[in-house]
Design an enzyme around this catalytic site. Structure first.
Site, PDB file in Angstrom:
ATOM      1  N   ASP A   1       7.718   5.815  -3.191  1.00 10.42           N
ATOM      2  CA  ASP A   1       7.314   6.058  -1.801  1.00 10.42           C
ATOM      3  C   ASP A   1       8.546   6.315  -0.937  1.00 10.42           C
ATOM      4  O   ASP A   1       8.538   7.190  -0.065  1.00 10.42           O
ATOM      5  CB  ASP A   1       6.540   4.855  -1.250  1.00 10.42           C
ATOM      6  CG  ASP A   1       5.347   4.481  -2.114  1.00 10.42           C
ATOM      7  OD1 ASP A   1       4.678   5.398  -2.633  1.00 10.42           O
ATOM      8  OD2 ASP A   1       5.089   3.275  -2.283  1.00 10.42           O
TER       9      ASP A   1
ATOM     10  N   GLY B   1       0.841  -1.194   0.000  1.00 12.36           N
ATOM     11  CA  GLY B   1       0.000   0.000   0.000  1.00 12.36           C
ATOM     12  C   GLY B   1       0.874   1.240   0.000  1.00 12.36           C
ATOM     13  O   GLY B   1       1.753   1.387   0.864  1.00 12.36           O
TER      14      GLY B   1
ATOM     15  N   ALA C   1       9.814   2.379  -4.787  1.00  7.30           N
ATOM     16  CA  ALA C   1      10.925   3.340  -4.880  1.00  7.30           C
ATOM     17  C   ALA C   1      10.430   4.775  -4.768  1.00  7.30           C
ATOM     18  O   ALA C   1      11.066   5.620  -4.123  1.00  7.30           O
ATOM     19  CB  ALA C   1      11.683   3.136  -6.186  1.00  7.30           C
TER      20      ALA C   1
ATOM     21  N   LYS D   1      10.500  13.369  -9.943  1.00  5.71           N
ATOM     22  CA  LYS D   1      11.202  12.088  -9.855  1.00  5.71           C
ATOM     23  C   LYS D   1      11.343  11.521 -11.269  1.00  5.71           C
ATOM     24  O   LYS D   1      10.365  11.406 -11.982  1.00  5.71           O
ATOM     25  CB  LYS D   1      10.410  11.112  -8.965  1.00  5.71           C
ATOM     26  CG  LYS D   1      10.223  11.602  -7.548  1.00  5.71           C
ATOM     27  CD  LYS D   1       9.425  10.630  -6.704  1.00  5.71           C
ATOM     28  CE  LYS D   1       7.928  10.758  -6.907  1.00  5.71           C
ATOM     29  NZ  LYS D   1       7.142   9.922  -5.971  1.00  5.71           N
TER      30      LYS D   1
ATOM     31  N   GLY E   1      17.598  10.513 -12.393  1.00  5.00           N
ATOM     32  CA  GLY E   1      17.773  11.333 -11.201  1.00  5.00           C
ATOM     33  C   GLY E   1      16.518  12.102 -10.837  1.00  5.00           C
ATOM     34  O   GLY E   1      15.395  11.614 -11.023  1.00  5.00           O
TER      35      GLY E   1
ATOM     36  N   ASN F   1       0.594   9.951  -7.680  1.00  8.37           N
ATOM     37  CA  ASN F   1       0.572   8.483  -7.673  1.00  8.37           C
ATOM     38  C   ASN F   1      -0.610   7.935  -8.480  1.00  8.37           C
ATOM     39  O   ASN F   1      -1.457   7.200  -7.955  1.00  8.37           O
ATOM     40  CB  ASN F   1       0.511   7.982  -6.229  1.00  8.37           C
ATOM     41  CG  ASN F   1       1.441   6.800  -5.995  1.00  8.37           C
ATOM     42  OD1 ASN F   1       1.662   5.998  -6.894  1.00  8.37           O
ATOM     43  ND2 ASN F   1       1.950   6.689  -4.789  1.00  8.37           N
TER      44      ASN F   1
ATOM     45  N   TYR G   1      -8.176  -6.785  -5.281  1.00  6.33           N
ATOM     46  CA  TYR G   1      -9.449  -7.247  -4.730  1.00  6.33           C
ATOM     47  C   TYR G   1      -9.792  -6.301  -3.580  1.00  6.33           C
ATOM     48  O   TYR G   1      -9.455  -6.539  -2.426  1.00  6.33           O
ATOM     49  CB  TYR G   1      -9.329  -8.701  -4.275  1.00  6.33           C
ATOM     50  CG  TYR G   1      -9.136  -9.627  -5.451  1.00  6.33           C
ATOM     51  CD1 TYR G   1     -10.224 -10.252  -6.055  1.00  6.33           C
ATOM     52  CD2 TYR G   1      -7.880  -9.831  -5.999  1.00  6.33           C
ATOM     53  CE1 TYR G   1     -10.058 -11.080  -7.156  1.00  6.33           C
ATOM     54  CE2 TYR G   1      -7.693 -10.650  -7.103  1.00  6.33           C
ATOM     55  CZ  TYR G   1      -8.786 -11.268  -7.677  1.00  6.33           C
ATOM     56  OH  TYR G   1      -8.603 -12.078  -8.778  1.00  6.33           O
ATOM     57  N   ARG G   2     -10.434  -5.190  -3.961  1.00  5.38           N
ATOM     58  CA  ARG G   2     -10.689  -4.106  -3.018  1.00  5.38           C
ATOM     59  C   ARG G   2     -12.174  -3.912  -2.753  1.00  5.38           C
ATOM     60  O   ARG G   2     -12.551  -2.947  -2.104  1.00  5.38           O
ATOM     61  CB  ARG G   2     -10.133  -2.793  -3.605  1.00  5.38           C
ATOM     62  CG  ARG G   2      -8.730  -2.434  -3.161  1.00  5.38           C
ATOM     63  CD  ARG G   2      -8.366  -1.067  -3.692  1.00  5.38           C
ATOM     64  NE  ARG G   2      -7.216  -0.502  -3.029  1.00  5.38           N
ATOM     65  CZ  ARG G   2      -6.139  -0.039  -3.668  1.00  5.38           C
ATOM     66  NH1 ARG G   2      -6.086  -0.101  -4.982  1.00  5.38           N
ATOM     67  NH2 ARG G   2      -5.129   0.478  -3.001  1.00  5.38           N
TER      68      ARG G   2
END
Length: 309
Positions: free
Chosen positions: A251, A28, A249, A219, A224, A160, A99-100
């Site tokens: 996060d 998560g 990565a 990002k 870089g 995100n 599966y939410r």
């Protein structure tokens, strides 16, 4: 603030219908971020809901064991803890199946967010994942933002994007409502291009100024990272590593950037530290297994030799 899931990683490669065994992990985006902060010795609080089931207890105990403040996480009856099942092909490519349905995080309401939750908080970090799970979560996010503004707490935001959860059109509309509250925007280069239609330096600078975003962090993986701050661009190259798994990565980078900001690092050093955390994450397989401890990051940045035996 956000959802957490049990991640089931296949023991063998190939289509899921032929996989018999899985390894249980915890995942998560927002929880990864909270764990990343805790491993860097920051005080970290996570706000969420978990199913009152065995998987919910696994997540709760795991996060608490990592030092994350779980005082605003509650168990919910009748809402199973979410699952995330990975499929990995022979060439390393793969898919993720969520599966939410009836997720426990859907039981959160705007009135559940109280001013008391923000006591002694320096930064509130949000991501677009929580916003995408359910439209009602947009009201919860705006409740968080209004309290943060009222209390003078800085807001960091990572879009995100999850296009399996909502369309890019819906995402753009929601993000543009959030941007006026954001002090630190942490976004991938491709991601920001999808949101505003460009990744040109001048237009990105104009965007940051239009929304009064004081720190726009880009990002860019192996290329870089870059930071627009005080009217100028600062850049830092990536560390040279051989990546094993890039999950988490971003996060980790977010946690590293906020750590370095809170500790008064200059702009270039912030990017260097965040790049280091992101790089170290990719050297370990798993959602959060590679999130490094503070001493590991400092050793990596300073290129200290490790005594192995």
């Amino acid at each position: 603030m956000g959802d957490a899931m049990i991640t089931l990683n296949p023991a063998t490669t190939g289509p899921l219908r032929f996989v018999a065994n899985f390894e249980r992990k915890v995942g998560g985006a927002e929880l990864n971020f909270a764990i990343g902060c805790a491993r860097l010795d920051l005080r970290s609080k996570w706000i969420s809901r978990l199913g009152k089931d065995e998987f919910g207890r696994v997540i709760y105990n795991f996060a608490k064991g990592e030092g994350v403040d779980m005082s605003d996480v509650a168990y919910v009856e009748g809402h199973p803890t979410s699952l995330n099942i990975k499929e990995i092909r022979e060439d390393g490519s793969g898919k993720t199946f969520y599966y939410r349905y009836n997720s426990p995080v859907l039981t959160m309401e705007p009135e559940d967010i109280t001013g008391e939750m923000f006591k002694d908080i320096h930064i509130v970090h949000l991501t677009g994942v929580f916003m995408a799970i359910d439209r009602k979560n947009l009201d919860i996010v705006h409740r968080v933002l209004s309290i943060a503004k009222e209390k003078g707490i800085l807001v960091s935001f990572d879009p995100n994007i999850r296009l399996k959860l909502w369309s890019i059109e819906d995402a753009r509309a929601a993000y543009h409502d959030v941007f006026p509250y954001v002090d630190i925007l942490l976004t991938g280069r491709d991601e920001i291009k999808s949101i505003i239609g460009t990744d040109d330096d001048k237009e990105l600078a104009d965007f940051a100024q239009r929304y009064s975003i004081s720190q726009l962090v880009i990002k860019d993986g192996g290329e870089g990272s870059a930071l627009y701050i005080d009217g100028q661009w600062v850049r830092k190259e990536a560390f040279s590593i051989i990546p094993v798994d890039t999950v988490g990565a971003g996060d980790g980078f977010d946690a590293g950037y906020l750590y370095s900001f809170l500790h008064g690092f200059g702009p270039e050093k912030r990017l260097e530290f965040a790049n280091a955390v992101g790089a170290l994450v990719t050297t370990v397989s798993g959602d959060n297994e590679g999130l490094p401890l503070l001493e590991e990051v400092l050793s990596f940045v300073n290129q200290e030799a490790v005594v192995e035996r």
